[in-house]
Design an enzyme around this catalytic site. Structure first.
Site, mmCIF file in Angstrom:
data_model
loop_
_atom_site.group_PDB
_atom_site.id
_atom_site.type_symbol
_atom_site.label_atom_id
_atom_site.label_comp_id
_atom_site.label_asym_id
_atom_site.label_seq_id
_atom_site.Cartn_x
_atom_site.Cartn_y
_atom_site.Cartn_z
ATOM 1 N N LYS A 246 0.805 -1.228 0.000
ATOM 2 C CA LYS A 246 0.000 0.000 0.000
ATOM 3 C C LYS A 246 0.834 1.273 0.000
ATOM 4 C CE LYS A 246 -4.125 -2.103 1.798
ATOM 5 N NZ LYS A 246 -5.327 -2.037 2.577
ATOM 6 N N GLU B 238 -1.992 6.519 8.161
ATOM 7 C CA GLU B 238 -2.717 7.503 7.348
ATOM 8 C C GLU B 238 -3.569 8.338 8.271
ATOM 9 O OE1 GLU B 238 -5.424 5.748 4.559
ATOM 10 O OE2 GLU B 238 -3.802 4.982 3.323
ATOM 11 N N ARG C 13 -7.179 -7.214 -9.284
ATOM 12 C CA ARG C 13 -7.917 -8.462 -9.550
ATOM 13 C C ARG C 13 -9.373 -8.108 -9.809
ATOM 14 N NH1 ARG C 13 -10.897 -8.402 -4.842
ATOM 15 N NH2 ARG C 13 -9.835 -7.416 -3.114
HETATM 16 P P1 ADP Z 1 -13.505 -6.701 -2.770
HETATM 17 O O1 ADP Z 1 -12.792 -5.409 -2.695
HETATM 18 O O2 ADP Z 1 -13.427 -7.442 -4.029
HETATM 19 O O3 ADP Z 1 -14.868 -6.557 -2.236
HETATM 20 P P2 ADP Z 1 -12.629 -7.898 -0.348
HETATM 21 O O4 ADP Z 1 -11.631 -6.956 0.253
HETATM 22 O O5 ADP Z 1 -13.976 -8.009 0.248
HETATM 23 O O6 ADP Z 1 -12.680 -7.631 -1.871
HETATM 24 O O7 ADP Z 1 -11.990 -9.336 -0.441
HETATM 25 C C1 ADP Z 1 -12.520 -10.337 -1.252
HETATM 26 C C2 ADP Z 1 -12.267 -11.668 -0.644
HETATM 27 O O8 ADP Z 1 -10.889 -11.930 -0.599
HETATM 28 C C3 ADP Z 1 -12.769 -11.799 0.754
HETATM 29 O O9 ADP Z 1 -13.215 -13.114 0.889
HETATM 30 C C4 ADP Z 1 -11.549 -11.536 1.614
HETATM 31 O O10 ADP Z 1 -11.656 -12.216 2.827
HETATM 32 C C5 ADP Z 1 -10.454 -12.076 0.733
HETATM 33 N N1 ADP Z 1 -9.212 -11.314 0.802
HETATM 34 C C6 ADP Z 1 -8.954 -10.095 0.287
HETATM 35 N N2 ADP Z 1 -7.693 -9.743 0.485
HETATM 36 C C7 ADP Z 1 -7.097 -10.747 1.131
HETATM 37 C C8 ADP Z 1 -5.771 -10.997 1.605
HETATM 38 N N3 ADP Z 1 -4.785 -10.113 1.436
HETATM 39 N N4 ADP Z 1 -5.542 -12.154 2.224
HETATM 40 C C9 ADP Z 1 -6.524 -13.049 2.400
HETATM 41 N N5 ADP Z 1 -7.779 -12.891 1.961
HETATM 42 C C10 ADP Z 1 -8.068 -11.762 1.338
HETATM 43 P P1 ADP Z 2 -8.453 -3.400 2.365
HETATM 44 O O1 ADP Z 2 -7.194 -3.670 1.611
HETATM 45 O O2 ADP Z 2 -8.627 -4.266 3.536
HETATM 46 O O3 ADP Z 2 -9.628 -3.315 1.460
HETATM 47 P P2 ADP Z 2 -8.482 -0.495 2.471
HETATM 48 O O4 ADP Z 2 -7.225 0.288 2.575
HETATM 49 O O5 ADP Z 2 -9.138 -0.534 1.145
HETATM 50 O O6 ADP Z 2 -8.209 -1.964 2.994
HETATM 51 O O7 ADP Z 2 -9.529 0.032 3.557
HETATM 52 C C1 ADP Z 2 -10.711 -0.678 3.842
HETATM 53 C C2 ADP Z 2 -11.729 0.252 4.483
HETATM 54 O O8 ADP Z 2 -11.209 0.839 5.676
HETATM 55 C C3 ADP Z 2 -12.138 1.433 3.619
HETATM 56 O O9 ADP Z 2 -13.161 1.111 2.715
HETATM 57 C C4 ADP Z 2 -12.565 2.445 4.669
HETATM 58 O O10 ADP Z 2 -13.879 2.205 5.109
HETATM 59 C C5 ADP Z 2 -11.621 2.188 5.807
HETATM 60 N N1 ADP Z 2 -10.441 3.073 5.723
HETATM 61 C C6 ADP Z 2 -9.241 2.766 5.217
HETATM 62 N N2 ADP Z 2 -8.384 3.807 5.303
HETATM 63 C C7 ADP Z 2 -9.064 4.820 5.879
HETATM 64 C C8 ADP Z 2 -8.740 6.173 6.266
HETATM 65 N N3 ADP Z 2 -7.523 6.687 6.052
HETATM 66 N N4 ADP Z 2 -9.703 6.917 6.841
HETATM 67 C C9 ADP Z 2 -10.932 6.403 7.067
HETATM 68 N N5 ADP Z 2 -11.294 5.155 6.734
HETATM 69 C C10 ADP Z 2 -10.384 4.360 6.148
#
Ligand code: ADP
Ligand code: ADP
Ligand code: MG
Length: 480
Positions: A123, A207, A299
């Site tokens: 990230k 962040e 993906r």
């Molecule tokens: P999307 O953004 O497609 O909605 P999610 O963040 O909900 O994706 O993740 C999709 C699926 O992949 C979920 O079942 C989540 O638990 C799994 N997943 C996502 N990132 C990871 C990771 N880094 N390691 C393990 N499982 C992951």
């Molecule tokens: P993941 O890889 O698990 O999807 P993200 O970085 O996309 O992680 O963050 C997942 C969620 O966490 C976001 O959709 C948001 O709701 C919350 N989030 C992440 N970063 C921030 C931030 N800097 N401030 C507020 N909410 C955040």
């Protein structure tokens, strides 16, 4: 089967996944005239993806390991005569090693290159790429934190609340909000241990926390010939513990100018990293209208479906075409959208009981249907949901021409869908649909936490407009 619709397409795809996304990929292959090969663990012997593919191979008695070993999976692809591999989402989908092994063994990986997966999977590197592309990012550390002292010092600079995030996190895990120094000190080691356990890397960064933002993400598609387009945005603000529950496309909370702006930002990010295949650029939208780049998912996403419904573009087919070296079938100006679409993640969880997983045998299942309704599921009557995997067992996808009609149709479709034997999140969604803030399209990522009462769904409320309409009809019939 007649063979590939287009002779330039790959001929046989190994699907390195399970559940509904494996079924989704098998369906795309079927329509394209491509053969598909499923893999399954012993626990998944009776899973739907096994039945929907042309061939299926057991990859072991451990419920997870078989889905997680790039070398054995690619070996199997070679042995079964596949020329391509689709990773789906989750599992190895963002594992650069899988893409690398595929390239080494002459299997086309249906996704971006190993280098891009590696870069965007980190990230902090992804943030650096966005900055290079001239795209605003959330204020935060340039790289990983060296320790708690640096964390405290940096938080002092940007101001609380802050977010501690695992650099290689995903699926909403490895993220903690810290409201003050005490919480930061408490959470620091926790996030590190979560990150190490879940992602095998201890790196964390910080962040600024954007308080109650909207989560807006843009679907992008890019081919190997340098064409990069976006398919508009999705609003994934309805989340619980940073995990998406309901997704909407387009966002009912954006103006046309914001829509155009954010689409262009996403394309800039994708072009900056020479992105190829389907990807998603995620942003946070602050109350003052600022957009901040958050991360890029390299993906297909769980919620790609709603973009398909409003644009008519089959994203999975486009992924396969692009991986085959073919050009995208669309230019930016060809892509339009119509209506609104919602996706409800039907999880095998009990909302009344802290969303406790509720696995088990589905004694009866009736899928929802009718106008504008699509269900992407991996279950059937008599299927036993194994306890080893994600709790999402179906996706209910509803499209309508207007926002108001989408609300009514979603309520109808959620009522149509009947799953007996396990508890699901359906009744919870029915309550959210009745909430005036949701109906007025005025919500942010704090919605679920702000409304804990919605898990108590004993009282079935109806929209006031409908109650009034029914009362008027009854009165008219009775001649009152
Ligand atoms: P999307 O953004 O497609 O909605 P999610 O963040 O909900 O994706 O993740 C999709 C699926 O992949 C979920 O079942 C989540 O638990 C799994 N997943 C996502 N990132 C990871 C990771 N880094 N390691 C393990 N499982 C992951
Ligand atoms: P993941 O890889 O698990 O999807 P993200 O970085 O996309 O992680 O963050 C997942 C969620 O966490 C976001 O959709 C948001 O709701 C919350 N989030 C992440 N970063 C921030 C931030 N800097 N401030 C507020 N909410 C955040
Ligand atoms: Mg994310």
């Amino acid at each position: 089967m007649a063979g590939p619709v287009d002779p330039n397409l790959v001929k046989k795809v190994l699907i390195a996944n399970r559940g509904e996304i494996a079924v989704r990929i098998a369906r795309a292959c079927r329509e394209l005239g491509i053969r598909s090969v499923a893999i399954y663990s012993e626990a998944d012997r009776y899973s739907l993806h096994v039945k929907k593919s042309d061939e299926a191979h057991c990859v072991g008695s451990d419920p997870l390991q078989g889905y997680l070993n790039p070398h054995t999976i690619v070996n199997l692809a070679v042995e079964t005569g596949c020329d391509a591999l689709h990773p789906g989402y989750g599992f190895l989908s963002e594992n650069a090693e899988l893409a690398k092994v595929c390239a080494e063994r002459g299997i086309k990986f249906i996704g971006p290159s190993a280098e891009v997966i590696h870069m965007m999977g980190d990230k902090t590197e992804a943030r650096t790429s966005a900055i290079r592309a001239g795209v605003p990012v959330t204020p935060g550390t340039e790289g990983n934190l060296s320790g708690i002292d640096e964390a405290v010092e940096f938080a002092g600079k940007i101001g609380y609340p802050v977010m501690l995030k695992a650099t290689s996190g995903g699926g909403g895990r490895g993220i903690r909000r810290c409201n003050d120094e005490k919480e930061l000190r408490q959470n620091y080691d926790r996030v590190i241990s979560e990150a190490t356990k879940a992602f095998g890397r201890a790196d964390v960064f910080m962040e600024k926390c954007i308080v109650n933002p909207r989560h807006i993400e843009v679907q992008v598609l890019a081919d190997s010939l340098g064409n990069t387009i976006h398919l508009f945005e999705r609003d994934c603000s309805i989340q619980r513990r940073n995990q998406k529950l309901i997704e909407l496309a387009p966002s009912p909370q954006l103006t046309p100018d914001q829509r155009k702006y954010i689409g262009e930002l996403a394309v800039k990010v994708a072009k900056e990293v020479n992105y190829e295949n389907a990807g998603t650029v995620e942003f946070l939208l602050d109350h003052d209208g600022s957009f901040y780049f958050m991360e890029m998912n390299t993906r297909v996403q769980v919620e790609h479906t709603i973009t398909e419904q409003i644009t008519g573009v089959d994203i999975v087919k486009e992924q396969i075409r692009v991986a085959s070296g073919l050009p995208l079938r669309y230019k930016q100006e060809d892509v339009t959208y119509q209506g609104f679409c919602a996706q409800f993640r039907i999880n095998a969880e009990d909302p009344k009981n802290g969303f406790l997983p509720s696995f088990g045998r589905i004694s009866r299942y009736y899928s929802a249907g009718g106008p504008g309704v699509r269900t992407d599921a991996a279950m059937y009557s008599g299927y036993t949901i194994p306890p080893y995997y994600d709790s999402m067992c179906a996706k209910l996808i509803v499209w309508a021409l207007t926002w108001e009609e989408l609300l009514e149709r979603s309520e109808r479709a959620l009522g149509d869908m009947q799953i007996y034997g396990i508890r699901t999140t359906i009744p919870y969604y029915q309550e959210i649909l009745q909430h005036p803030e949701f109906r007025a399209a005025d919500f942010n990522t704090g919605f679920v936490e702000k409304h804990p009462e919605l898990v108590h769904y004993s009282v079935k409320r109806r929209p006031e407009s409908l109650v009034a309409a029914i009362a008027a009809a009854v009165a008219a019939q009775a001649g009152i």
